[in-house]
Design a protein around this motif. Sequence first.
Motif, PDB file in Angstrom:
ATOM      1  N   GLN A 185       0.817  -1.220   0.000  1.00  0.00           N
ATOM      2  CA  GLN A 185       0.000   0.000   0.000  1.00  0.00           C
ATOM      3  C   GLN A 185       0.854   1.276   0.000  1.00  0.00           C
ATOM      4  O   GLN A 185       0.385   2.311  -0.454  1.00  0.00           O
ATOM      5  CB  GLN A 185      -0.953   0.011   1.210  1.00  0.00           C
ATOM      6  CG  GLN A 185      -2.073  -1.006   1.122  1.00  0.00           C
ATOM      7  CD  GLN A 185      -1.602  -2.426   1.332  1.00  0.00           C
ATOM      8  OE1 GLN A 185      -0.728  -2.687   2.157  1.00  0.00           O
ATOM      9  NE2 GLN A 185      -2.169  -3.361   0.595  1.00  0.00           N
TER      10      GLN A 185
ATOM     11  N   ARG B  90     -13.389  -0.821   0.698  1.00  0.00           N
ATOM     12  CA  ARG B  90     -12.288  -1.414   1.460  1.00  0.00           C
ATOM     13  C   ARG B  90     -10.966  -1.282   0.700  1.00  0.00           C
ATOM     14  O   ARG B  90      -9.912  -1.038   1.294  1.00  0.00           O
ATOM     15  CB  ARG B  90     -12.570  -2.892   1.763  1.00  0.00           C
ATOM     16  CG  ARG B  90     -13.508  -3.096   2.939  1.00  0.00           C
ATOM     17  CD  ARG B  90     -13.311  -4.470   3.539  1.00  0.00           C
ATOM     18  NE  ARG B  90     -11.950  -4.635   4.010  1.00  0.00           N
ATOM     19  CZ  ARG B  90     -11.504  -4.247   5.204  1.00  0.00           C
ATOM     20  NH1 ARG B  90     -12.322  -3.656   6.047  1.00  0.00           N
ATOM     21  NH2 ARG B  90     -10.243  -4.444   5.553  1.00  0.00           N
TER      22      ARG B  90
ATOM     23  N   HIS C 260      -8.023   0.671   2.311  1.00  0.00           N
ATOM     24  CA  HIS C 260      -6.845  -0.148   2.598  1.00  0.00           C
ATOM     25  C   HIS C 260      -5.587   0.469   2.002  1.00  0.00           C
ATOM     26  O   HIS C 260      -4.495   0.353   2.567  1.00  0.00           O
ATOM     27  CB  HIS C 260      -7.071  -1.557   2.033  1.00  0.00           C
ATOM     28  CG  HIS C 260      -6.064  -2.572   2.472  1.00  0.00           C
ATOM     29  ND1 HIS C 260      -5.845  -2.905   3.791  1.00  0.00           N
ATOM     30  CD2 HIS C 260      -5.207  -3.352   1.760  1.00  0.00           C
ATOM     31  CE1 HIS C 260      -4.920  -3.825   3.878  1.00  0.00           C
ATOM     32  NE2 HIS C 260      -4.502  -4.116   2.652  1.00  0.00           N
ATOM     33  N   ASN C 261      -5.721   1.133   0.854  1.00  0.00           N
ATOM     34  CA  ASN C 261      -4.565   1.693   0.163  1.00  0.00           C
ATOM     35  C   ASN C 261      -4.243   3.122   0.576  1.00  0.00           C
ATOM     36  O   ASN C 261      -3.116   3.575   0.380  1.00  0.00           O
ATOM     37  CB  ASN C 261      -4.780   1.638  -1.352  1.00  0.00           C
ATOM     38  CG  ASN C 261      -4.528   0.260  -1.925  1.00  0.00           C
ATOM     39  OD1 ASN C 261      -3.396  -0.119  -2.179  1.00  0.00           O
ATOM     40  ND2 ASN C 261      -5.588  -0.514  -2.109  1.00  0.00           N
TER      41      ASN C 261
ATOM     42  N   ASP D 214     -15.731  -5.918   8.507  1.00  0.00           N
ATOM     43  CA  ASP D 214     -14.496  -5.119   8.495  1.00  0.00           C
ATOM     44  C   ASP D 214     -13.553  -5.572   9.608  1.00  0.00           C
ATOM     45  O   ASP D 214     -12.347  -5.753   9.388  1.00  0.00           O
ATOM     46  CB  ASP D 214     -14.824  -3.632   8.681  1.00  0.00           C
ATOM     47  CG  ASP D 214     -15.436  -3.011   7.436  1.00  0.00           C
ATOM     48  OD1 ASP D 214     -15.109  -3.461   6.332  1.00  0.00           O
ATOM     49  OD2 ASP D 214     -16.242  -2.069   7.585  1.00  0.00           O
TER      50      ASP D 214
ATOM     51  N   GLU E   5      -9.800  -7.500   9.325  1.00  0.00           N
ATOM     52  CA  GLU E   5      -8.590  -6.973   9.961  1.00  0.00           C
ATOM     53  C   GLU E   5      -7.892  -8.069  10.766  1.00  0.00           C
ATOM     54  O   GLU E   5      -6.660  -8.175  10.770  1.00  0.00           O
ATOM     55  CB  GLU E   5      -8.931  -5.794  10.868  1.00  0.00           C
ATOM     56  CG  GLU E   5      -9.452  -4.561  10.144  1.00  0.00           C
ATOM     57  CD  GLU E   5      -8.434  -3.947   9.209  1.00  0.00           C
ATOM     58  OE1 GLU E   5      -7.219  -4.092   9.467  1.00  0.00           O
ATOM     59  OE2 GLU E   5      -8.839  -3.324   8.211  1.00  0.00           O
TER      60      GLU E   5
ATOM     61  N   ASN F 166      -6.358 -10.777   8.428  1.00  0.00           N
ATOM     62  CA  ASN F 166      -5.137 -10.325   7.758  1.00  0.00           C
ATOM     63  C   ASN F 166      -3.903 -10.545   8.630  1.00  0.00           C
ATOM     64  O   ASN F 166      -2.772 -10.462   8.134  1.00  0.00           O
ATOM     65  CB  ASN F 166      -5.254  -8.834   7.393  1.00  0.00           C
ATOM     66  CG  ASN F 166      -4.196  -8.408   6.397  1.00  0.00           C
ATOM     67  OD1 ASN F 166      -3.650  -9.220   5.670  1.00  0.00           O
ATOM     68  ND2 ASN F 166      -3.904  -7.124   6.357  1.00  0.00           N
TER      69      ASN F 166
ATOM     70  N   SER G 156      -7.873  -7.032   0.773  1.00  0.00           N
ATOM     71  CA  SER G 156      -7.892  -6.652   2.190  1.00  0.00           C
ATOM     72  C   SER G 156      -7.047  -7.589   3.040  1.00  0.00           C
ATOM     73  O   SER G 156      -6.632  -7.234   4.142  1.00  0.00           O
ATOM     74  CB  SER G 156      -9.338  -6.662   2.713  1.00  0.00           C
ATOM     75  OG  SER G 156     -10.089  -5.638   2.124  1.00  0.00           O
TER      76      SER G 156
ATOM     77  N   ASP H  92      -4.225  -8.649   1.940  1.00  0.00           N
ATOM     78  CA  ASP H  92      -2.883  -8.479   1.371  1.00  0.00           C
ATOM     79  C   ASP H  92      -2.465  -9.693   0.542  1.00  0.00           C
ATOM     80  O   ASP H  92      -1.297 -10.113   0.545  1.00  0.00           O
ATOM     81  CB  ASP H  92      -1.844  -8.200   2.459  1.00  0.00           C
ATOM     82  CG  ASP H  92      -1.975  -6.793   3.018  1.00  0.00           C
ATOM     83  OD1 ASP H  92      -2.375  -5.893   2.255  1.00  0.00           O
ATOM     84  OD2 ASP H  92      -1.694  -6.594   4.220  1.00  0.00           O
TER      85      ASP H  92
END
Length: 643
Positions: free
Chosen positions: A158, A511, A515-516, A584, A588, A591, A629, A631
Amino acid sequence: MNFFEHQDRAKRKSKQLILLLAVAVASLVAITVLLFATLIYVSQQGNTDAYGNASPQSFWAGVSHALTPQAIAWIAIGITSVVLLGSLFRFLQLKSGGRSVAEAMGGRLLHGNTQDSDERKILNVVEEIAIASGTAVPPVYLIEDDAINAFAAGYKPQDAVIGITRGCINQLTRDELQGVIAHEFSHIFHGDMRLNMRLIALLYGILLIGLIGEFLIRHAGNRNIRRSSKDNSPFVMLVLGLGLLIIGYTGTFFGNLIKAAVSRQREFLADASAVQFTRNPDGIAGALKKIGGSSSGSELHNEHAAEFSHMYFSQGVKLFFNLMATHPPLTERIKRINPYWDGHFAENTYKGRKTLDAADGAMGLHDSTADNAAIDINATLQQIAQPTVEQIGVAQERLSEIPRYIKEATLQAFSARAVVFGLLLDRHPDLRTQQLALLNNYVSEDELDNLQRVINNSAMLETRLRLPALELCMPALKELSPSQRQHFLAGLNALINSDKKVSLLEWSFYRIVQHNLEYKPNIQRSLSLRDLHAECQLLLSLLAYAGADNNDDANAAFIHSQSLLPFPALTLLPRGQIKLANADIALEKLNRVKPLQKPQLLKAMSACIHFDGRISVVETEIFRAIADSLDCPIPPLIPRITN
C-alpha cells in the motif's frame, strides 16, 4: 516457492536479522567498555613512563579493574540507547514508506499526464504489471541519473513506490523494462521491502555512534590547545571521540556485511520470479547485459546511494571488497537466467523513443462474459504474485478498453476522486440524483460541475473494467493530503449509505480504497487460523449469500467451503446477523493470520463462490477485492472455454 512461502521466509529472515544485529550491538558494548576502561587506566597513570614500564599483565589487570560493574552497566545502557534511539529516529524519518526513500534519492514523481514518451512508456509497463498482479498501481519516481538501475521501496504494497533512473528508461527496450519492473514487483510482494527498510533504520543506529565520535573530535579540536599540564580533558575527549568513531564505523562495516549477505540471495529469487512472471528470460537478461556493457553501468551518484544500496536492481555503489556487494556478480545472474550465454555484454544500441501504449502487444483473450466459460480460481491462487503472460495480456486488454477520457481522469488527484465516485453511483436515475446531491457536502458546487462528466462516464463502465479503473486511480489519490483523504473517504461512505443499504461490491471497493489510502502500522502476522472460527464463519456466510439464489443454495455452499477449514463444523449465519461493520473487523483480524495458513482461507472462499459451478464477473471482483484486504493480490481471473 510460492507467495505465502516467500512471506513466511521473509518473516523468519527478519527475526534472524534482528538477532544478528543484537549480537553486533553486544559486541559494540564490549568494545566500548574496553575503550573506556583503557582511557580511565591511562588517565590514572602518573606519567607515561609508568604506563610504558607496566607489564602486559599489570596493564590488563589495571584495565579490568578500571570500571565498576555499575559503570559497565551504564555504558551498556548508553550504547544500546544510542543505537535504539538512532534506529527509531531513522524509522520515523522513513515512516511515510517508499516515498521517503525515493525523495531522499532525488526522485521526481511521474504524473500520468507526462508528455515525455519514455516516461509514459515506464508508466504503462508499471500499470500493466500491477493490474496483472491484482494490486493497486504504485507511484513511480524518476531519478535523473544516467545509470541503469531501479528499486522498490516501502513497508507494504500500500505504501510501495517504484524508483527508476533516466538511464534505465532511455537505454532499455520495453521487454527489458518489463523484466526490471517484474523483478521489483517480486520484492514488493515477497516481503523483501519491509526487511530492507528495517535494515536501513537498524544500521543507522549503529552508524550514529560513529557520528557522535565525529562530533567529539570536532569539539576537542575547538578547545583551547593551551591548557595546563593537569588539564587533559581535550586529549581525553579527542581519544574518546576517535574511539567512538572507530567503533561506530567498524560496527557499520560489519552491519553492511550482514546487509550484503541478506540481500544477495534475494536478488536471485527476484530474477527467477521476473522470468516466471514475464516468461521472457531475454528481457531481464538483456537489461543485465546492458548494465555490463554500458559506460554508466548501474552506479548511482547520490549521497544516500550507499545507505539504500541493498534495494537496487543492480549494484548501485562502487565496491572495494566483494564481501560488501549487495548483489551477485552480473555474470552469475545472467548465467542463472541463460546458461548458454556467451559471456559478452550488450552494447547500448537502443536509441529510439517510441512509446508503446497499453494496448500494444495485447493478446486476444476470450471475453469474461462469454458463454461456456469457466474460471479456475484454485489455479489462480497458485499465481498470487506470479501472474502469467496471459494475465499480463488481460491487463493490457482491459487497460486498452477503458475509455481514454476515464483513463486520463485517473491521472490527477482532483479527477481521480470523480472516477471513484462514479464507480459507486447507483444505476437507477433517482438514486443517482440523490447521491449526487449528497456529494455537495463533500465537494464544492463548482468542483462537482467540473467533475460531472467524469462521474457519469465512470458510472457507465462495464463491471469487468471497474476494478482496473479503481487500481489506476491509486497513485493520484495517494497525493491527497491526510485531511483531503479523510474528506474523500467520508464522501464515499455517504454515497454508499445513501440508499440505506450497502451492496457487497460497494463495500469491497470502499475497502480497497481505504486499505490503500489510510496509514496503518506494520501488521504482525502471528495469529492462527484455528483461533478465528467466528471471523471465518462471518466471511463465508457473507460470500455464500452473495452467490446464491436462495437460502438452501447458500447453506450448501457454506457447508462445502467451511469443511476446508481446520476447525469443527460451523453453521451458516442468518442474514440478519451479518453486519458489514463486523465483516471489516473480521477481515482486519484475518489479515494477521500466519502467511502459510492464508491459502486455506482463500481456498475456502473460492470454493464458496464457485460451489454452484458458475461464477459471475461481480463475484470474481468481490473475491479479488476481499483478497486485497488480506494483502493477497489476486491476478485477473482468465475464463477457460468449456465444451
